[in-house]
Design a protein around this motif. Structure first.
Motif, PDB file in Angstrom:
ATOM      1  N   LYS A  98       0.865  -1.184   0.000  1.00 39.66           N
ATOM      2  CA  LYS A  98       0.000   0.000   0.000  1.00 39.66           C
ATOM      3  C   LYS A  98       0.905   1.239   0.000  1.00 39.66           C
ATOM      4  N   THR A 100       1.368   5.441   0.584  1.00 39.94           N
ATOM      5  CA  THR A 100       0.776   6.458   1.456  1.00 39.94           C
ATOM      6  C   THR A 100       1.311   7.836   1.072  1.00 39.94           C
ATOM      7  N   ARG A 139       8.078   3.920   4.011  1.00 38.97           N
ATOM      8  CA  ARG A 139       7.242   3.884   2.805  1.00 38.97           C
ATOM      9  C   ARG A 139       7.897   3.038   1.720  1.00 38.97           C
ATOM     10  N   TRP A 178      -3.964   6.465   2.715  1.00 36.51           N
ATOM     11  CA  TRP A 178      -3.360   5.247   2.154  1.00 36.51           C
ATOM     12  C   TRP A 178      -4.146   4.821   0.919  1.00 36.51           C
ATOM     13  N   GLU A 195      -3.606   3.881  10.251  1.00 32.23           N
ATOM     14  CA  GLU A 195      -2.168   3.904   9.966  1.00 32.23           C
ATOM     15  C   GLU A 195      -1.537   2.584  10.417  1.00 32.23           C
ATOM     16  N   SER A 198      -2.592  -0.294   8.170  1.00 33.20           N
ATOM     17  CA  SER A 198      -1.972  -0.240   6.841  1.00 33.20           C
ATOM     18  C   SER A 198      -0.517  -0.706   6.898  1.00 33.20           C
ATOM     19  N   ASN A 202       1.205  -3.949   5.098  1.00 32.07           N
ATOM     20  CA  ASN A 202       2.452  -3.943   4.330  1.00 32.07           C
ATOM     21  C   ASN A 202       3.470  -4.949   4.847  1.00 32.07           C
TER      22      ASN A 202
END
Length: 645
Positions: A98, A100, A139, A178, A195, A198, A202
């Protein structure tokens, strides 16, 4: 840049993500146009207009079809994550991460620090920036152990962020954005749980990519793939059980359920590959076992296929995934019949000594008994064995052909030469075995072989994430011990009190440490006159910050004061009029967030391992809290049994 961070991986993934999002926007636009055209078509009676609209509609529909195919192809860019080895192994399905948006927390956190903690927000800029750098790094995790640790570190740090800055009754006013990992559709929420969830997603997705990259033609590679897919299943399962109401489809219960099952099936497939790799003996029992393993793989893939075709998942899962799962289900069913046939036609008739063991294994081998003579007779008669073998091969060939047919229906899978090769190799192998045992003079009709009973010697485990393996330091440690200085606690503004030592000392008793608590105040003593109350926490002595100080340190500072007396900074928690309030708070804190469960192990270990326990994850609820919340039983820190000072 941070270890475990790979900014270059982002470019490839970002491009995918942006293309996904763009295609989705186009799809939505075309859908709106279609809705408008359909309404016009229904409303108008003018023949000419109707014709024009019909033409427009057919154009929009074919456009939609093309866009959906393009999206489909993006979602199936499995090759981005597959290994580079030359050898043939069937492709696995990995998930994209995902994406963000960047997040600027500088102002909201500084404001909260000055407003809630009464500290100068500016003084915490370094910590806030460090947190934002960690978020930026996570990220783009690298596709290895270091990348996983980076995501875990950030996830664990969110636990502290939650405790420090997210009170239960108000939001920080920050949105977490996201994108859905399959459709690229953006979602946002103020809840920190989004958050956390998500990041957890990941962690699971990264495990799937690591699993898909392994060279599964070697034993170490297979074991690593099994481990990775089991951990992926664990992450998706943990997410499903601890987070609900996610705004994006990839984190809905139905999707997560499907992902857990898909990962379990991929583990089961690796277990089968491991069996074929380890199988040194080509004896009867080993081949029966292989046939049952293959039947088990077929079984789990059928379950995945059922899950993928359910209402909430069907339109969401890429067609190529659903097709791949169906192909594998048919392929492994074919293999189970192939190995059953091989066991019967390539292995010698059992000796009298071997017969009981073989008969026992064969008794539990088929789902229903094969027609014809008793098993004992069948096993000892080469002709009967050949007959049943032919029946199994006939079924295998049918299933191979079905797998190839389904495979050919999907444009994207057709581009996957590896899968094509594997399917056609297996098909040819069954065909050549069939022609080898087929006699021209066979006049009997080849019967229908019963299916094989699925059985595995290694059941897949769903391995929950072990958050305690990555130790993190609370970045906002300087705000003071979490037991008191958290977003959920409220206290009256700090007071500075000047005390002179009387004949009987200062007139209070102390207990506990970090921060030290005033356990009792002697009526008429200096402390009582200065306005100190039982339950106050000492946060400074003569300007020295004592939030983290141990009992003995505070005692030492107090003892070393001379004639001029001492200035003590204290705070009083709000709502602590009844001692039980602290315990209620503990209960509230422990139920509020998905991650707290996993942190109990953390805190105990790090308490034991570390000298400066305070900086590690040491929010051990039981031991640490009891010092302050059980008012009746005095806590002896350094042999001071509530000594009076």
């Amino acid at each position: 840049s941070q270890q475990g961070c790979d900014p270059f991986a982002q470019t490839q993934r970002s491009k995918l993500q942006h293309r996904r999002a763009r295609i989705n926007q186009q799809i939505n636009k075309e859908m709106r146009m279609r809705a408008g055209a359909e309404n016009l078509f229904r409303a108008t009676s003018n023949h000419k207009v109707k014709e024009t609209v019909a033409l427009e509609l057919s154009y929009v529909n074919s456009n939609l079809q093309l866009l959906k195919e393009e999206l489909e192809e993006l979602n199936s860019s499995v090759d981005v994550y597959q290994n580079d080895s030359e050898s043939i192994s069937v492709p696995m399905i990995p998930l994209g991460l995902k994406e963000t948006k960047e997040l600027d927390l500088l102002v909201p956190l500084k404001d909260f620090i000055s407003e809630h903690y009464g500290e100068e927000g500016l003084l915490f800029e370094k910590e806030i920036k460090e947190f934002m750098e960690l978020r930026q790094a996570m990220r783009t995790p690298s596709r290895n152990e270091a990348g996983l640790e980076l995501l875990m570190e950030y996830y664990n740090q969110l636990y502290f962020l939650d405790s420090r800055f997210f009170p239960p009754n108000r939001s920080l006013g920050v949105f977490f954005h996201w994108y859905d990992s399959l459709t690229g559709v953006p979602s946002h929420q103020r809840a920190l749980a989004f958050e956390k969830g998500s990041v957890l997603f990941n962690i699971g997705a990264l495990h799937t990519q690591i699993g898909a990259r392994q060279d599964r033609t070697s034993l170490p590679g297979l074991n690593q793939a099994i481990d990775a897919f089991q951990k992926a299943a664990g992450a998706f399962n943990y997410l499903k059980e601890n987070f609900s109401n996610a705004p994006s489809l990839d984190m809905s219960t139905a999707s997560l359920n499907m992902l857990v099952r898909l990962m379990v099936a991929q583990v089961q497939e690796c277990v089968f590959e491991k069996m074929t790799l380890l199988r040194v003996q080509h004896n009867f029992l080993a081949r029966l076992q292989l046939a049952q393993e293959a039947a088990r793989v077929e079984d789990v893939y059928s379950l995945v296929h059922q899950t993928m075709t359910q209402a909430h998942v069907k339109d969401y899962v890429p067609f190529s995934w659903t097709t791949m799962v169906r192909v594998k289900s048919e392929h492994f069913k074919a293999l189970s019949h192939y190995f059953a046939a091989i066991a019967l036609c390539d292995c010698p008739v059992p000796s009298d000594a071997e017969l009981p063991e073989q008969e026992k294994a064969f008794l539990q081998f088929h789902i229903t008994m094969p027609e014809g003579p008793s098993l004992r007779v069948l096993l000892q008669d080469p002709e009967e064995r050949r007959k049943l073998s032919k029946a199994h091969l006939k079924k295998a060939i049918m299933k191979h052909e079905e797998a190839m047919r389904i495979h050919s229906l999907c444009k994207i899978l057709r581009k996957m030469d590896i899968l094509q090769e594997v399917l056609s190799f297996a098909h040819k192998r069954s065909l050549s075995k069939y022609s080898e045992i087929d006699h021209e003079e066979d006049f009997f009709e080849t019967g229908d072989a019963p299916d094989i009973h699925p059985k595995t010697h290694q059941k897949p485990e769903i391995k929950s994430p072990n958050f305690s393996q990555v130790k993190v330091t609370d970045l906002f440690h300087r705000l003071g011990p979490l037991s008191v200085f958290s977003a959920k606690s409220k206290w009256y503004p700090a007071r500075r009190v000047h005390l002179m030592r009387g004949e009987n000392g200062f007139g209070f008793t102390l207990r506990g440490d970090s921060p030290v608590l005033i356990a009792g105040v002697i009526p008429g003593g200096c402390a009582a006159e200065a306005g100190l109350k039982e339950g106050d926490y000492i946060i400074s002595v003569n300007g020295k910050d004592c939030k983290w100080s141990k009992h003995a340190e505070v005692v030492q500072l107090l003892k070393s004061t001379g004639e001029e007396g001492v200035e003590i900074g204290v705070i009083t928690l709000q709502g602590l009029e009844e001692p039980k309030a602290v315990d209620k708070k503990v209960a509230a804190m422990s139920s509020s967030s998905g991650m707290l469960k996993s942190n109990k192990e953390n805190s105990r270990k790090s308490l034991m391992n570390s000298k400066s326990a305070s900086t590690l994850l040491v929010w051990s609820k039981k031991s640490k809290r009891s010092k302050k919340s059980t008012y009746g039983t005095p806590f002896t820190a350094v042999g001071d049994n509530e000594v009076m000072y």
